[in-house]
Design a protein around this motif. Sequence first.
Motif, PDB file in Angstrom:
ATOM      1  N   SER A 135     -16.254   2.487   2.073  1.00  0.00           N
ATOM      2  CA  SER A 135     -15.384   2.293   3.010  1.00  0.00           C
ATOM      3  C   SER A 135     -14.494   1.100   3.040  1.00  0.00           C
ATOM      4  O   SER A 135     -13.403   0.822   3.339  1.00  0.00           O
ATOM      5  CB  SER A 135     -16.152   2.512   4.453  1.00  0.00           C
ATOM      6  N   ALA A 136     -15.062   0.228   2.167  1.00  0.00           N
ATOM      7  CA  ALA A 136     -14.575  -1.119   1.884  1.00  0.00           C
ATOM      8  C   ALA A 136     -13.468  -1.056   0.999  1.00  0.00           C
ATOM      9  O   ALA A 136     -12.286  -1.644   1.260  1.00  0.00           O
ATOM     10  CB  ALA A 136     -15.690  -2.188   1.124  1.00  0.00           C
ATOM     11  N   LEU A 137     -13.629  -0.128   0.142  1.00  0.00           N
ATOM     12  CA  LEU A 137     -12.364   0.157  -0.839  1.00  0.00           C
ATOM     13  C   LEU A 137     -11.382   0.608  -0.219  1.00  0.00           C
ATOM     14  O   LEU A 137     -10.192   0.644  -0.431  1.00  0.00           O
ATOM     15  CB  LEU A 137     -12.670   0.911  -2.086  1.00  0.00           C
ATOM     16  N   MET A 138     -11.692   1.864   0.721  1.00  0.00           N
ATOM     17  CA  MET A 138     -10.773   2.633   1.537  1.00  0.00           C
ATOM     18  C   MET A 138      -9.833   1.460   2.543  1.00  0.00           C
ATOM     19  O   MET A 138      -8.543   1.791   2.657  1.00  0.00           O
ATOM     20  CB  MET A 138     -11.480   3.777   2.275  1.00  0.00           C
ATOM     21  N   LYS A 139     -10.435   0.626   3.023  1.00  0.00           N
ATOM     22  CA  LYS A 139      -9.723  -0.325   3.937  1.00  0.00           C
ATOM     23  C   LYS A 139      -8.731  -1.123   3.150  1.00  0.00           C
ATOM     24  O   LYS A 139      -7.761  -1.593   3.771  1.00  0.00           O
ATOM     25  CB  LYS A 139     -10.694  -1.165   4.793  1.00  0.00           C
ATOM     26  N   GLU A 140      -9.320  -1.586   1.789  1.00  0.00           N
ATOM     27  CA  GLU A 140      -8.383  -2.443   1.217  1.00  0.00           C
ATOM     28  C   GLU A 140      -7.175  -1.655   0.663  1.00  0.00           C
ATOM     29  O   GLU A 140      -6.130  -2.283   0.495  1.00  0.00           O
ATOM     30  CB  GLU A 140      -9.016  -2.974  -0.154  1.00  0.00           C
ATOM     31  N   LYS A 141      -7.119  -0.317   0.332  1.00  0.00           N
ATOM     32  CA  LYS A 141      -6.184   0.386  -0.074  1.00  0.00           C
ATOM     33  C   LYS A 141      -5.182   0.847   1.160  1.00  0.00           C
ATOM     34  O   LYS A 141      -5.498   1.924   1.935  1.00  0.00           O
ATOM     35  CB  LYS A 141      -6.647   1.463  -0.922  1.00  0.00           C
ATOM     36  N   GLN A 142      -4.173   0.310   1.310  1.00  0.00           N
ATOM     37  CA  GLN A 142      -3.105   0.688   2.121  1.00  0.00           C
ATOM     38  C   GLN A 142      -2.020   1.483   1.480  1.00  0.00           C
ATOM     39  O   GLN A 142      -1.577   1.004   0.516  1.00  0.00           O
ATOM     40  CB  GLN A 142      -2.537  -0.899   2.847  1.00  0.00           C
ATOM     41  N   PRO A 143      -1.491   2.490   2.430  1.00  0.00           N
ATOM     42  CA  PRO A 143      -0.493   3.284   1.856  1.00  0.00           C
ATOM     43  C   PRO A 143       0.787   2.200   2.092  1.00  0.00           C
ATOM     44  O   PRO A 143       0.909   1.381   2.757  1.00  0.00           O
ATOM     45  CB  PRO A 143      -0.404   4.372   2.999  1.00  0.00           C
ATOM     46  N   ASP A 144       1.849   2.564   1.283  1.00  0.00           N
ATOM     47  CA  ASP A 144       2.968   1.900   1.043  1.00  0.00           C
ATOM     48  C   ASP A 144       4.048   2.499   2.393  1.00  0.00           C
ATOM     49  O   ASP A 144       4.263   3.392   2.507  1.00  0.00           O
ATOM     50  CB  ASP A 144       3.936   2.078  -0.080  1.00  0.00           C
ATOM     51  N   LEU A 145       4.009   1.505   3.345  1.00  0.00           N
ATOM     52  CA  LEU A 145       4.737   1.862   4.610  1.00  0.00           C
ATOM     53  C   LEU A 145       6.035   1.226   4.585  1.00  0.00           C
ATOM     54  O   LEU A 145       6.805   1.506   5.767  1.00  0.00           O
ATOM     55  CB  LEU A 145       3.806   1.875   5.758  1.00  0.00           C
ATOM     56  N   ILE A 146       6.289   0.083   4.070  1.00  0.00           N
ATOM     57  CA  ILE A 146       7.575  -0.757   4.042  1.00  0.00           C
ATOM     58  C   ILE A 146       7.477  -1.667   2.711  1.00  0.00           C
ATOM     59  O   ILE A 146       6.789  -1.918   1.969  1.00  0.00           O
ATOM     60  CB  ILE A 146       7.474  -1.707   5.220  1.00  0.00           C
ATOM     61  N   SER A 147       8.920  -1.289   2.437  1.00  0.00           N
ATOM     62  CA  SER A 147       9.130  -2.677   0.934  1.00  0.00           C
ATOM     63  C   SER A 147       9.123  -4.010   1.590  1.00  0.00           C
ATOM     64  O   SER A 147       9.279  -4.316   2.666  1.00  0.00           O
ATOM     65  CB  SER A 147      10.475  -2.190   0.580  1.00  0.00           C
ATOM     66  N   GLU A 148       8.686  -4.717   0.589  1.00  0.00           N
ATOM     67  CA  GLU A 148       8.618  -6.080   0.882  1.00  0.00           C
ATOM     68  C   GLU A 148       9.976  -6.924   1.371  1.00  0.00           C
ATOM     69  O   GLU A 148      10.225  -7.596   2.218  1.00  0.00           O
ATOM     70  CB  GLU A 148       8.005  -7.027  -0.409  1.00  0.00           C
ATOM     71  N   SER A 149      11.087  -6.620   0.774  1.00  0.00           N
ATOM     72  CA  SER A 149      12.423  -6.757   0.973  1.00  0.00           C
ATOM     73  C   SER A 149      12.595  -6.543   2.532  1.00  0.00           C
ATOM     74  O   SER A 149      13.295  -7.337   3.261  1.00  0.00           O
ATOM     75  CB  SER A 149      13.463  -6.254   0.190  1.00  0.00           C
ATOM     76  N   TYR A 150      12.396  -5.134   2.774  1.00  0.00           N
ATOM     77  CA  TYR A 150      12.650  -4.759   4.290  1.00  0.00           C
ATOM     78  C   TYR A 150      11.648  -5.503   5.471  1.00  0.00           C
ATOM     79  O   TYR A 150      12.272  -5.872   6.321  1.00  0.00           O
ATOM     80  CB  TYR A 150      12.590  -3.409   4.329  1.00  0.00           C
ATOM     81  N   ARG A 151      10.630  -5.612   4.856  1.00  0.00           N
ATOM     82  CA  ARG A 151       9.651  -6.509   5.689  1.00  0.00           C
ATOM     83  C   ARG A 151      10.228  -7.930   5.813  1.00  0.00           C
ATOM     84  O   ARG A 151      10.208  -8.383   7.369  1.00  0.00           O
ATOM     85  CB  ARG A 151       8.252  -6.581   5.027  1.00  0.00           C
ATOM     86  N   GLU A 152      10.761  -8.546   4.847  1.00  0.00           N
ATOM     87  CA  GLU A 152      11.426  -9.834   5.189  1.00  0.00           C
ATOM     88  C   GLU A 152      12.548  -9.758   5.869  1.00  0.00           C
ATOM     89  O   GLU A 152      12.841 -10.632   6.914  1.00  0.00           O
ATOM     90  CB  GLU A 152      11.683 -10.624   3.652  1.00  0.00           C
ATOM     91  N   GLN A 153      13.400  -8.805   5.799  1.00  0.00           N
ATOM     92  CA  GLN A 153      14.482  -8.633   6.927  1.00  0.00           C
ATOM     93  C   GLN A 153      14.044  -8.424   8.306  1.00  0.00           C
ATOM     94  O   GLN A 153      14.728  -9.235   9.158  1.00  0.00           O
ATOM     95  CB  GLN A 153      15.266  -7.411   6.554  1.00  0.00           C
ATOM     96  N   ASN A 154      13.239  -7.614   8.525  1.00  0.00           N
ATOM     97  CA  ASN A 154      12.480  -7.647   9.925  1.00  0.00           C
ATOM     98  C   ASN A 154      11.995  -9.067  10.331  1.00  0.00           C
ATOM     99  O   ASN A 154      12.164  -9.369  11.731  1.00  0.00           O
ATOM    100  CB  ASN A 154      11.511  -6.490   9.989  1.00  0.00           C
TER     101      ASN A 154
END
Length: 179
Positions: free
Chosen positions: A3-22
Amino acid sequence: MTSALMKEKQPDLISESYREQNVQLHKLRTDFGSNGHRYAAQIRELANAMGTKEILDYGAGKRTLEDALVGFDVHSYDPAFPDIAGLPEPADLVVCGDVLEHIEPEYLDAVLDDLQRVTKKCLFATIATRPAKKTLPDGRNTHLIQQDMTWWLPKIWSRFTLGSLHNLGGELLVICGRK
């Protein structure tokens, strides 16, 4: 996988460039991400009918829904705010208000899959189907996806059972159950 490894692995839900725009837009515009409270009365009524106090505000912005639902256990998730950007835990009622039209098209399926993952019982979502009045710092309309109801419904139906649908003229309001 632990479960610790599962919590660390997040799906890609947003690009870093778009996160920065937001992030930038939230800093520039106090009115961006501040209408989460708009449906607070209906959400309160729905939660009470479900017999739950457990609500996840998925795409919480400036957390106005959390502020409006005093007495409920509201958890907020938004990748543009570091303090609430961690992968959210499932909740009985998930609210996704004025969010899906802001998702990068190439990430929409992953976001919808994640919404399915976090919805234990019910999803309350509003989706704008028209252009926004706001633009991102790079000049793009903040509504990256501007599609009508016939485009959105198959995406929702493939993951949820549709409880009710309201076409509010430029915006959809859907209440769905978990499949």
